[in-house]
Design an enzyme around this catalytic site. Structure first.
Site, PDB file in Angstrom:
ATOM      1  CB  SER A  21      42.659  11.706 -14.448  1.00 40.25           C
ATOM      2  OG  SER A  21      43.302  10.685 -14.043  1.00 40.25           O
TER       3      SER A  21
ATOM      4  CB  CYS B 174      51.737  12.321 -16.736  1.00 40.66           C
ATOM      5  SG  CYS B 174      52.255  12.391 -15.011  1.00 40.66           S
TER       6      CYS B 174
ATOM      7  CG  ASN C 294      48.017  16.433 -17.392  1.00 39.28           C
ATOM      8  OD1 ASN C 294      48.149  16.842 -16.210  1.00 39.28           O
ATOM      9  ND2 ASN C 294      48.146  15.107 -17.668  1.00 39.28           N
ATOM     10  CB  THR C 295      49.682  19.871 -13.993  1.00 38.85           C
ATOM     11  OG1 THR C 295      50.361  18.678 -14.493  1.00 38.85           O
ATOM     12  CG2 THR C 295      48.288  19.457 -12.975  1.00 38.85           C
TER      13      THR C 295
ATOM     14  N   GLY D 142      41.533  25.054 -13.386  1.00 41.54           N
ATOM     15  CA  GLY D 142      41.514  25.997 -12.288  1.00 41.54           C
ATOM     16  C   GLY D 142      39.809  26.344 -12.243  1.00 41.54           C
TER      17      GLY D 142
ATOM     18  CE  LYS E 261      43.874  15.652 -18.014  1.00 43.68           C
ATOM     19  NZ  LYS E 261      43.697  15.205 -16.684  1.00 43.68           N
TER      20      LYS E 261
ATOM     21  CE  LYS F  54      47.394   9.047  -9.598  1.00 44.88           C
ATOM     22  NZ  LYS F  54      47.824  10.398 -10.529  1.00 44.88           N
TER      23      LYS F  54
ATOM     24  CB  THR G 227      43.083  22.130  -7.910  1.00 51.35           C
ATOM     25  OG1 THR G 227      44.195  21.840  -8.923  1.00 51.35           O
ATOM     26  CG2 THR G 227      43.695  22.745  -6.685  1.00 51.35           C
TER      27      THR G 227
HETATM   28  O1  RRO Z   1      50.258  11.197 -10.967  1.00 52.28           O
HETATM   29  C1  RRO Z   1      50.732  12.573 -11.470  1.00 52.28           C
HETATM   30  O2  RRO Z   1      51.674  12.608 -10.732  1.00 52.28           O
HETATM   31  C2  RRO Z   1      50.154  13.069 -12.222  1.00 52.28           C
HETATM   32  C3  RRO Z   1      49.609  12.825 -13.458  1.00 52.28           C
HETATM   33 BR1  RRO Z   1      49.310  10.967 -13.980  1.00 52.28          BR
HETATM   34  C4  RRO Z   1      48.891  13.776 -14.356  1.00 52.28           C
HETATM   35  O3  RRO Z   1      48.531  13.498 -15.692  1.00 52.28           O
HETATM   36  N1  RRO Z   1      48.962  15.005 -14.119  1.00 52.28           N
HETATM   37  C5  RRO Z   1      49.542  15.064 -12.978  1.00 52.28           C
HETATM   38  O4  RRO Z   1      49.577  16.742 -12.668  1.00 52.28           O
HETATM   39  N2  RRO Z   1      50.173  14.445 -11.916  1.00 52.28           N
END
Ligand code: RRO
Length: 308
Positions: free
Chosen positions: A16, A129, A190-191, A242, A163, A44, A264
């Site tokens: 996403s 997020c 997620n990150t 990654g 997620k 997104k 990425t």
């Molecule tokens: O929009 C973001 O800053 C963002 C989202 Br929604 C997410 O789920 N993960 C991310 O690294 N950035």
């Protein structure tokens, strides 16, 4: 192959927020329709109200990836339904819509709205997020995830994908809570929250101070988390973190993922999804072809770096 009853031409999706299909449609038209790089398109994140997103700068490049603090800029549910959904419905692949709410009530509205739209194949609940003002991540807590699913699961028969965040102290416990409360599938990772300093001022570079780390830097974390979740639940897993080539995708599948998302790497090469799907198919047909290539290859060839 199928995923939660949805036919897919390969196991490769986008993560996403890492591929703008509407901009790509405008830029490439028919060529995109014919060569769409993913087997399904994941939108997104959509929120109930419109959002401007975080103050700039929003990106920082790392030696092995990047940090984003985008902050969920989007037009909000009403305009998304009117303007974006009809365009995304034209894509040649199933559409998964990613939603996030700042409360359970907001997520109830979002899932209720997308859950009844024929254009939408599945809904992904973004409970992970790292870039929200409150700093709270719903997906870090099994109880919160369970409570959320109790509210949204009855609203739609479409697959609900949760997620997960790599910031949970016990990601397997969150996965079990999601599965027990009716999640159809899980996606991770997620990150991971990170930070960069401006080398000139020594002050935080990102407008929001911190952001989410992605790219090859998080690959080993993703592998461990997918493995931990696979040993805990039976529902399908979308693995990501990654992935830059077919070998990375195969590794996530060997760790337990059913599908793999590319994030990425698509910023570096927007066609990466198609290449990775090709490489993955080759690697699955002939796994031995990968021995001695890429990460850890010196050990694979029998050479142990000094100090190890
Ligand atoms: O929009 C973001 O800053 C963002 C989202 Br929604 C997410 O789920 N993960 C991310 O690294 N950035």
């Amino acid at each position: 192959m199928t995923f939660c009853g949805i036919d897919l031409s390969s196991p490769i999706l986008n993560a996403s927020g890492t591929f703008d299909a509407i901009a790509a449609q405008l830029a490439f038209g028919e060529r995109l329709q014919e060569n769409f790089p993913f087997a399904a398109f994941v939108s997104k994140t959509v929120t109930l109200a419109p959002r401007e997103g975080n103050p700039p700068p929003r990106l920082w490049e790392l030696p092995a990836g990047m940090i984003n603090s985008i902050g969920l800029p989007n037009k909000g549910l009403t305009r998304y339904l009117e303007e974006d959904l009809p365009r995304l419905a034209q894509l040649p692949v199933p559409l998964f819509v990613n939603v996030m709410g700042f409360s359970r009530d907001e997520l109830v509205e979002l899932v209720g709205a997308f859950g009844e739209r024929s254009e939408v194949a599945a809904v992904e609940l973004n409970v992970s997020c790292p870039n929200v003002e409150t700093g709270l991540v719903m997906g870090a807590d099994p109880w919160e995830v369970s409570k959320l699913l109790d509210r949204v699961r009855p609203l739609t028969e479409k697959p609900l994908i949760v997620k997960l965040t790599p910031s949970a102290s016990d990601v397997a416990a969150v996965a079990i809570a999601a599965q027990s409360a009716g999640a159809s599938a899980l996606s991770l990772i997620n990150t991971i929250r990170g930070m960069a300093l401006d080398p000139r001022s020594g002050r935080p570079w990102l407008g929001a101070v911190t952001g989410g780390v992605s790219g090859p830097a998080v690959r080993a974390v993703a592998l461990a988390q997918v493995h931990a979740v696979r040993t805990a639940v039976e529902i399908p897993i979308i693995g990501m973190g990654g992935v830059a080539n077919g070998r990375d995708a195969l590794n996530l599948m060997l760790a337990g993922a059913d599908l793999v998302a590319v994030g990425t790497e698509s910023f570096r090469d927007p066609a990466a999804g198609a290449r990775i799907a090709r490489e993955l198919a080759e690697a699955r047909a002939d796994p031995a072809s990968l021995a001695g290539s890429g990460e850890g290859s010196r050990k694979v060839r029998g050479f142990t770096p000094s100090g190890c």
